[in-house]
Design a protein around this motif. Structure first.
Motif, PDB file in Angstrom:
ATOM      1  N   ARG A 108       0.829  -1.215   0.000  1.00 57.29           N
ATOM      2  CA  ARG A 108       0.000   0.000   0.000  1.00 57.29           C
ATOM      3  C   ARG A 108       0.861   1.261   0.000  1.00 57.29           C
ATOM      4  N   VAL A 109       1.864   1.313   0.883  1.00 68.05           N
ATOM      5  CA  VAL A 109       2.683   2.527   1.003  1.00 68.05           C
ATOM      6  C   VAL A 109       3.418   2.830  -0.300  1.00 68.05           C
ATOM      7  N   PHE A 110       4.012   1.803  -0.896  1.00 68.93           N
ATOM      8  CA  PHE A 110       4.834   2.004  -2.085  1.00 68.93           C
ATOM      9  C   PHE A 110       4.074   1.754  -3.391  1.00 68.93           C
ATOM     10  N   GLU A 111       2.761   1.521  -3.252  1.00 70.86           N
ATOM     11  CA  GLU A 111       1.863   1.375  -4.409  1.00 70.86           C
ATOM     12  C   GLU A 111       2.388   0.343  -5.409  1.00 70.86           C
ATOM     13  N   ARG A 112       2.678  -0.845  -4.903  1.00 71.55           N
ATOM     14  CA  ARG A 112       3.206  -1.908  -5.762  1.00 71.55           C
ATOM     15  C   ARG A 112       2.098  -2.602  -6.565  1.00 71.55           C
ATOM     16  N   LYS A 113       0.858  -2.441  -6.180  1.00 67.75           N
ATOM     17  CA  LYS A 113      -0.307  -2.923  -6.936  1.00 67.75           C
ATOM     18  C   LYS A 113      -0.298  -4.432  -7.155  1.00 67.75           C
ATOM     19  N   LEU A 114       0.074  -5.172  -6.100  1.00 66.99           N
ATOM     20  CA  LEU A 114       0.041  -6.628  -6.152  1.00 66.99           C
ATOM     21  C   LEU A 114      -1.238  -7.153  -5.499  1.00 66.99           C
ATOM     22  N   SER A 115      -1.639  -8.350  -5.900  1.00 64.08           N
ATOM     23  CA  SER A 115      -2.851  -8.950  -5.337  1.00 64.08           C
ATOM     24  C   SER A 115      -2.549  -9.604  -3.996  1.00 64.08           C
ATOM     25  N   MET A 116      -3.608 -10.001  -3.290  1.00 63.95           N
ATOM     26  CA  MET A 116      -3.443 -10.671  -2.002  1.00 63.95           C
ATOM     27  C   MET A 116      -2.648 -11.964  -2.169  1.00 63.95           C
ATOM     28  N   ASN A 117      -2.994 -12.771  -3.155  1.00 68.16           N
ATOM     29  CA  ASN A 117      -2.270 -14.026  -3.351  1.00 68.16           C
ATOM     30  C   ASN A 117      -0.800 -13.793  -3.662  1.00 68.16           C
ATOM     31  N   GLU A 118      -0.507 -12.765  -4.428  1.00 73.02           N
ATOM     32  CA  GLU A 118       0.892 -12.457  -4.737  1.00 73.02           C
ATOM     33  C   GLU A 118       1.655 -12.059  -3.479  1.00 73.02           C
ATOM     34  N   LEU A 119       1.032 -11.274  -2.621  1.00 71.26           N
ATOM     35  CA  LEU A 119       1.687 -10.841  -1.384  1.00 71.26           C
ATOM     36  C   LEU A 119       1.858 -11.998  -0.406  1.00 71.26           C
ATOM     37  N   VAL A 120       0.852 -12.864  -0.321  1.00 72.31           N
ATOM     38  CA  VAL A 120       0.965 -14.039   0.549  1.00 72.31           C
ATOM     39  C   VAL A 120       2.086 -14.951   0.046  1.00 72.31           C
ATOM     40  N   THR A 121       2.196 -15.118  -1.261  1.00 69.78           N
ATOM     41  CA  THR A 121       3.251 -15.945  -1.837  1.00 69.78           C
ATOM     42  C   THR A 121       4.626 -15.395  -1.488  1.00 69.78           C
ATOM     43  N   ILE A 122       4.799 -14.077  -1.581  1.00 69.26           N
ATOM     44  CA  ILE A 122       6.076 -13.449  -1.242  1.00 69.26           C
ATOM     45  C   ILE A 122       6.419 -13.681   0.228  1.00 69.26           C
ATOM     46  N   ALA A 123       5.446 -13.445   1.113  1.00 72.60           N
ATOM     47  CA  ALA A 123       5.689 -13.601   2.556  1.00 72.60           C
ATOM     48  C   ALA A 123       5.934 -15.065   2.918  1.00 72.60           C
ATOM     49  N   HIS A 124       5.159 -15.974   2.328  1.00 77.91           N
ATOM     50  CA  HIS A 124       5.331 -17.401   2.598  1.00 77.91           C
ATOM     51  C   HIS A 124       6.719 -17.870   2.145  1.00 77.91           C
ATOM     52  N   GLY A 125       7.109 -17.485   0.936  1.00 75.02           N
ATOM     53  CA  GLY A 125       8.423 -17.871   0.434  1.00 75.02           C
ATOM     54  C   GLY A 125       9.556 -17.335   1.288  1.00 75.02           C
ATOM     55  N   ALA A 126       9.404 -16.101   1.771  1.00 82.35           N
ATOM     56  CA  ALA A 126      10.427 -15.500   2.634  1.00 82.35           C
ATOM     57  C   ALA A 126      10.547 -16.245   3.956  1.00 82.35           C
ATOM     58  N   GLU A 127       9.417 -16.650   4.509  1.00 82.18           N
ATOM     59  CA  GLU A 127       9.391 -17.385   5.776  1.00 82.18           C
ATOM     60  C   GLU A 127      10.036 -18.766   5.620  1.00 82.18           C
ATOM     61  N   VAL A 128       9.677 -19.477   4.551  1.00 83.66           N
ATOM     62  CA  VAL A 128      10.251 -20.798   4.304  1.00 83.66           C
ATOM     63  C   VAL A 128      11.757 -20.694   4.071  1.00 83.66           C
ATOM     64  N   GLN A 129      12.162 -19.727   3.279  1.00 84.97           N
ATOM     65  CA  GLN A 129      13.579 -19.537   2.966  1.00 84.97           C
ATOM     66  C   GLN A 129      14.400 -19.270   4.218  1.00 84.97           C
ATOM     67  N   ALA A 130      13.817 -18.565   5.178  1.00 83.79           N
ATOM     68  CA  ALA A 130      14.520 -18.242   6.426  1.00 83.79           C
ATOM     69  C   ALA A 130      14.530 -19.405   7.408  1.00 83.79           C
ATOM     70  N   GLY A 131      13.684 -20.424   7.163  1.00 89.25           N
ATOM     71  CA  GLY A 131      13.606 -21.555   8.075  1.00 89.25           C
ATOM     72  C   GLY A 131      12.859 -21.259   9.350  1.00 89.25           C
ATOM     73  N   THR A 132      12.027 -20.202   9.345  1.00 87.31           N
ATOM     74  CA  THR A 132      11.311 -19.807  10.564  1.00 87.31           C
ATOM     75  C   THR A 132       9.864 -20.284  10.600  1.00 87.31           C
ATOM     76  N   GLY A 133       9.414 -20.931   9.524  1.00 87.93           N
ATOM     77  CA  GLY A 133       8.049 -21.440   9.510  1.00 87.93           C
ATOM     78  C   GLY A 133       7.716 -22.030   8.159  1.00 87.93           C
TER      79      GLY A 133
END
Length: 277
Positions: A108-133
């Motif tokens: 929202r702040v940086f107006e990236r205009k991504l969908s909910m699924n796209e944002l969830v995918t980014i966050a999920h991938g980041a979490e898995v990559q870090a080994g934290t969940g």
């Protein structure tokens, strides 16, 4: 560009899970079930004053790898300030909540205009990559009492849910390292998780979920003495309790911990997933 944006992400207690790795972190994840909580994490994002991003949790500047990865993926330099009603490292999905909240608010702040699924995918991938969940992010995006039938982000996973709401009590005695557990031999854990999931799919109720969670914690060898004692106390008071994955935390439905003489934190299952304020 906006001055700031704030997202709320519910806490998430996993009752049981099986690990499903993949070379692509957006396809990796877990199957299992858990509770999303009205106690959660509020994440506020604003453009950084300088050249570097900063992350602050409950007034203390810290490093949380999934948050850093989300900001890099969204090409944003920001100040991320989070306030959590649940403890970090104790089985409540705080790192996943911060990753998802950061993705929503940064978009929202940086107006990236991504969908909910796209944002969830980014966050999920980041979490898995870090080994934290492995499954917190997709559950926190869903809300309620989600059942993760297939692993991965929204483009790959399959979710169902137990159609119930409940009062939730919890008490935490300390931290367990999610990364240490997930980096070790997960064969026994995954076998127990698959059995637990089959039980809940056959009978998708909260009581079935609690029963399957208790068996999983025992069969996966994750119970600590303190957690075992607390669950036994709740059972002796005719209540139902289990262990939060992965933390030295006991959760109960209704008044189970209170009836057993403990002074727990009290909340409820969250009726919806993560959202912008």
């Amino acid at each position: 560009m906006r001055e700031e944006a704030t997202a709320f992400v519910p806490g998430h207690i996993t009752g049981f899970f099986s690990a499903h790795p993949d070379e692509d972190p957006t396809k990796a994840g877990s199957r299992g079930a858990g509770l999303t909580l009205t106690d959660g994490v509020e994440v506020t994002v604003e453009p950084a004053a300088g050249d570097d991003s900063t992350v602050v949790l409950d007034g203390t500047e810290i490093e949380i790898d999934p948050v850093t990865t989300v900001l890099e993926t969204l090409d944003a330099t920001a100040r991320v300030e989070a306030e959590s009603e649940v403890p970090l490292g104790a089985g409540f999905g705080v790192s996943g909540a911060m990753a998802l909240g950061t993705a929503l608010a940064t978009n929202r702040v940086f107006e990236r205009k991504l969908s909910m699924n796209e944002l969830v995918t980014i966050a999920h991938g980041a979490e898995v990559q870090a080994g934290t969940g492995l499954g917190d992010v997709v559950a926190q995006a869903h809300g309620g009492v989600p059942i993760r039938l297939e692993p991965g982000g929204p483009q790959d996973n399959k979710l169902d849910a137990i159609p119930s709401r409940a009062r939730v009590e919890y008490i935490s005695f300390g931290e367990l390292s999610t990364a240490d557990v997930l980096s070790g031999d997960t064969e026994e854990l995954t076998a127990a998780g698959k059995e637990a999931l089959a039980r809940v799919v056959e009978e998708p109720t909260l009581l079935s979920f609690l029963y399957a969670s208790r068996l999983f914690a025992r069969d996966a060898g994750l119970l600590t003495d303190r957690v075992t004692e607390t669950i036994a106390d709740v059972s002796a008071a005719d209540g139902q309790a289990s262990m939060a994955m992965l933390g030295e935390t006991v959760f109960a439905l209704g008044t189970g911990l209170s009836d057993a003489g403990y002074e727990p934190s009290i909340c409820a299952t969250h009726p919806a997933g993560a959202l912008l304020r």
